[in-house]
Scaffold this active site. Structure first.
Site, PDB file in Angstrom:
ATOM      1  N   MET A 130      -4.426  -6.842  -6.750  1.00 14.97           N
ATOM      2  CA  MET A 130      -3.878  -7.853  -7.659  1.00 14.97           C
ATOM      3  C   MET A 130      -4.958  -8.841  -8.120  1.00 14.97           C
ATOM      4  O   MET A 130      -4.725 -10.056  -8.193  1.00 14.97           O
ATOM      5  CB  MET A 130      -2.708  -8.575  -6.997  1.00 14.97           C
ATOM      6  CG  MET A 130      -1.547  -7.631  -6.655  1.00 14.97           C
ATOM      7  SD  MET A 130      -0.955  -6.630  -8.047  1.00 14.97           S
ATOM      8  CE  MET A 130      -0.049  -7.861  -8.970  1.00 14.97           C
ATOM      9  N   HIS A 150      -0.693   0.870 -13.050  1.00 11.49           N
ATOM     10  CA  HIS A 150      -0.055  -0.364 -13.523  1.00 11.49           C
ATOM     11  C   HIS A 150       1.433  -0.099 -13.775  1.00 11.49           C
ATOM     12  O   HIS A 150       1.785   0.903 -14.416  1.00 11.49           O
ATOM     13  CB  HIS A 150      -0.738  -0.815 -14.817  1.00 11.49           C
ATOM     14  CG  HIS A 150      -0.172  -2.099 -15.342  1.00 11.49           C
ATOM     15  ND1 HIS A 150      -0.506  -3.328 -14.818  1.00 11.49           N
ATOM     16  CD2 HIS A 150       0.730  -2.327 -16.319  1.00 11.49           C
ATOM     17  CE1 HIS A 150       0.180  -4.261 -15.464  1.00 11.49           C
ATOM     18  NE2 HIS A 150       0.926  -3.688 -16.376  1.00 11.49           N
ATOM     19  N   GLY A 164       0.775  -1.232   0.000  1.00 10.39           N
ATOM     20  CA  GLY A 164       0.000   0.000   0.000  1.00 10.39           C
ATOM     21  C   GLY A 164       0.810   1.288   0.000  1.00 10.39           C
ATOM     22  O   GLY A 164       0.355   2.293   0.548  1.00 10.39           O
ATOM     23  N   SER A 165       1.980   1.292  -0.675  1.00  9.33           N
ATOM     24  CA  SER A 165       2.726   2.560  -0.691  1.00  9.33           C
ATOM     25  C   SER A 165       2.020   3.614  -1.548  1.00  9.33           C
ATOM     26  O   SER A 165       2.110   4.811  -1.266  1.00  9.33           O
ATOM     27  CB  SER A 165       4.174   2.357  -1.137  1.00  9.33           C
ATOM     28  OG  SER A 165       4.257   2.074  -2.504  1.00  9.33           O
ATOM     29  N   ASP A 205     -11.502  -0.751 -17.944  1.00 10.71           N
ATOM     30  CA  ASP A 205     -12.645  -1.242 -18.721  1.00 10.71           C
ATOM     31  C   ASP A 205     -12.738  -2.747 -18.492  1.00 10.71           C
ATOM     32  O   ASP A 205     -12.117  -3.273 -17.564  1.00 10.71           O
ATOM     33  CB  ASP A 205     -12.528  -0.848 -20.206  1.00 10.71           C
ATOM     34  CG  ASP A 205     -11.369  -1.534 -20.909  1.00 10.71           C
ATOM     35  OD1 ASP A 205     -10.732  -2.432 -20.302  1.00 10.71           O
ATOM     36  OD2 ASP A 205     -11.090  -1.177 -22.068  1.00 10.71           O
ATOM     37  N   ILE A 217      -8.376  -9.171 -11.077  1.00  7.02           N
ATOM     38  CA  ILE A 217      -9.095  -8.558 -12.189  1.00  7.02           C
ATOM     39  C   ILE A 217     -10.527  -8.318 -11.719  1.00  7.02           C
ATOM     40  O   ILE A 217     -11.174  -9.229 -11.199  1.00  7.02           O
ATOM     41  CB  ILE A 217      -9.056  -9.480 -13.423  1.00  7.02           C
ATOM     42  CG1 ILE A 217      -7.597  -9.596 -13.883  1.00  7.02           C
ATOM     43  CG2 ILE A 217      -9.939  -8.938 -14.533  1.00  7.02           C
ATOM     44  CD1 ILE A 217      -7.340 -10.792 -14.757  1.00  7.02           C
ATOM     45  N   LEU A 218     -10.979  -7.084 -11.861  1.00  6.57           N
ATOM     46  CA  LEU A 218     -12.334  -6.753 -11.398  1.00  6.57           C
ATOM     47  C   LEU A 218     -13.350  -7.318 -12.387  1.00  6.57           C
ATOM     48  O   LEU A 218     -13.216  -7.140 -13.601  1.00  6.57           O
ATOM     49  CB  LEU A 218     -12.466  -5.238 -11.249  1.00  6.57           C
ATOM     50  CG  LEU A 218     -11.659  -4.680 -10.063  1.00  6.57           C
ATOM     51  CD1 LEU A 218     -11.450  -3.181 -10.197  1.00  6.57           C
ATOM     52  CD2 LEU A 218     -12.332  -5.038  -8.738  1.00  6.57           C
ATOM     53  N   ASP A 237      -6.148  -4.477 -18.206  1.00  4.00           N
ATOM     54  CA  ASP A 237      -5.228  -3.355 -18.416  1.00  4.00           C
ATOM     55  C   ASP A 237      -5.338  -2.748 -19.814  1.00  4.00           C
ATOM     56  O   ASP A 237      -4.337  -2.355 -20.414  1.00  4.00           O
ATOM     57  CB  ASP A 237      -3.773  -3.791 -18.125  1.00  4.00           C
ATOM     58  CG  ASP A 237      -3.604  -4.280 -16.689  1.00  4.00           C
ATOM     59  OD1 ASP A 237      -4.244  -3.720 -15.798  1.00  4.00           O
ATOM     60  OD2 ASP A 237      -2.839  -5.241 -16.476  1.00  4.00           O
ATOM     61  N   GLY A 270     -11.546  -5.213 -20.107  1.00  4.24           N
ATOM     62  CA  GLY A 270     -10.373  -6.005 -20.471  1.00  4.24           C
ATOM     63  C   GLY A 270      -9.345  -5.992 -19.347  1.00  4.24           C
ATOM     64  O   GLY A 270      -9.563  -5.401 -18.290  1.00  4.24           O
TER      65      GLY A 270
HETATM   66  C1  GAR Z   1       2.155  -0.953  -7.810  1.00  4.24           C
HETATM   67  O1  GAR Z   1       3.378  -0.828  -8.478  1.00  4.24           O
HETATM   68  C2  GAR Z   1       1.032  -1.190  -8.804  1.00  4.24           C
HETATM   69  O2  GAR Z   1       1.218  -0.551 -10.025  1.00  4.24           O
HETATM   70  C3  GAR Z   1       1.093  -2.687  -8.944  1.00  4.24           C
HETATM   71  O3  GAR Z   1       1.293  -3.157  -7.655  1.00  4.24           O
HETATM   72  C4  GAR Z   1       2.121  -2.216  -6.963  1.00  4.24           C
HETATM   73  C5  GAR Z   1       1.523  -1.971  -5.601  1.00  4.24           C
HETATM   74  O4  GAR Z   1       2.448  -1.313  -4.787  1.00  4.24           O
HETATM   75  N1  GAR Z   1      -0.098  -3.208  -9.554  1.00  4.24           N
HETATM   76  C6  GAR Z   1      -0.105  -4.196 -10.431  1.00  4.24           C
HETATM   77  O5  GAR Z   1       0.897  -4.806 -10.774  1.00  4.24           O
HETATM   78  C7  GAR Z   1      -1.473  -4.539 -10.973  1.00  4.24           C
HETATM   79  N2  GAR Z   1      -1.348  -5.360 -12.144  1.00  4.24           N
HETATM   80  P1  GAR Z   1       2.029  -0.708  -3.373  1.00  4.24           P
HETATM   81  O6  GAR Z   1       1.234  -1.794  -2.639  1.00  4.24           O
HETATM   82  O7  GAR Z   1       3.312  -0.385  -2.691  1.00  4.24           O
HETATM   83  O8  GAR Z   1       1.186   0.512  -3.639  1.00  4.24           O
END
Ligand code: GAR
Length: 203
Positions: free
Chosen positions: A95, A114, A12-13, A146, A97-98, A150, A148
């Site tokens: 992580m 992404h 969650g950064s 959307d 897909i909705l 990404d 799809g």
């Molecule tokens: C982020 O880099 C985000 O883009 C990626 O997960 C990381 C979460 O980092 N998302 C995906 O890869 C989705 N396909 P965080 O938990 O430190 O915010």
């Protein structure tokens, strides 16, 4: 004031960057809830900021669509996606897909960040895939979700150089250093009406 629901799966950064930005009264959006598909460590950032959290596990539903419905209801309980102001759902490291029903419920007020320059390297292993392909450049994309994987309209992108001998972790950390401010800035622009999600989604 734009109401945000943020969805995460990990540390969650990006969520933390949004929480920090929204702590400034000048910021035009506030986070009303943070949801996850799992006991994500990043939920602690929301708890520390006094923002309500919830976990909706796919394993507790009979299907992906049903999971999406439970997730949508949990978000709507906090006033996002109901009433005259649509609010915004931000997938910031979710992580999963909705499901299509969820996307239709919130579209186009639903964005994702992404770690690649889409349309390159979609999916769950974007940083690893860029390294495996021998890319010399990758980056980050904030886009409308959307139905799809990404594939939705791109809102903002920033490029990051891939260095020789980069590990997946090193490269992902450099991407995230750009990703956090890019996401905050994109949310600000949406809140101020500088990015027209409905117009972009209908193109
Ligand atoms: C982020 O880099 C985000 O883009 C990626 O997960 C990381 C979460 O980092 N998302 C995906 O890869 C989705 N396909 P965080 O938990 O430190 O915010």
């Amino acid at each position: 004031m734009l109401k945000l629901a943020v969805l995460i799966s990990g540390g969650g950064s990006n969520l933390k960057a949004l929480l920090d930005a929204a702590a400034d009264p000048q910021f035009p959006a506030r986070i009303v809830c943070v949801g996850s598909d799992t006991d994500a460590p990043g939920l602690a950032h929301a708890e520390a900021a006094g923002v309500p959290t919830f976990v909706v596990r796919p394993g507790d539903s009979d299907s992906r669509e049903e999971w999406g419905q439970v997730l949508a209801a949990a978000i709507q309980e906090h006033g996002v996606g109901t009433g005259p102001e649509p609010g915004l759902v931000v997938s910031a490291g979710l992580m999963r897909i909705l499901p299509a029903g969820f996307v239709r419920e919130f579209s186009p007020h639903l964005i994702n960040t992404h770690p690649a320059l889409l349309p390159l390297y979609p999916g769950a292993h974007a940083v690893r895939d860029a390294l495996a392909a021998g890319a010399t450049e990758t980056g980050v994309t904030v886009h409308i979700i959307d139905e799809g994987v990404d594939t939705g309209p791109v809102l903002r992108q920033a490029a990051v150089e891939v260095r020789e001998h980069d590990s997946e972790e090193e490269l992902h950390e450099r991407i995230k250093r750009l990703e956090r401010p890019l996401l905050v800035e994109t949310v600000r622009e949406i809140a101020l009406g500088e990015l027209d999600l409905a117009g972009l989604a209908s193109r």
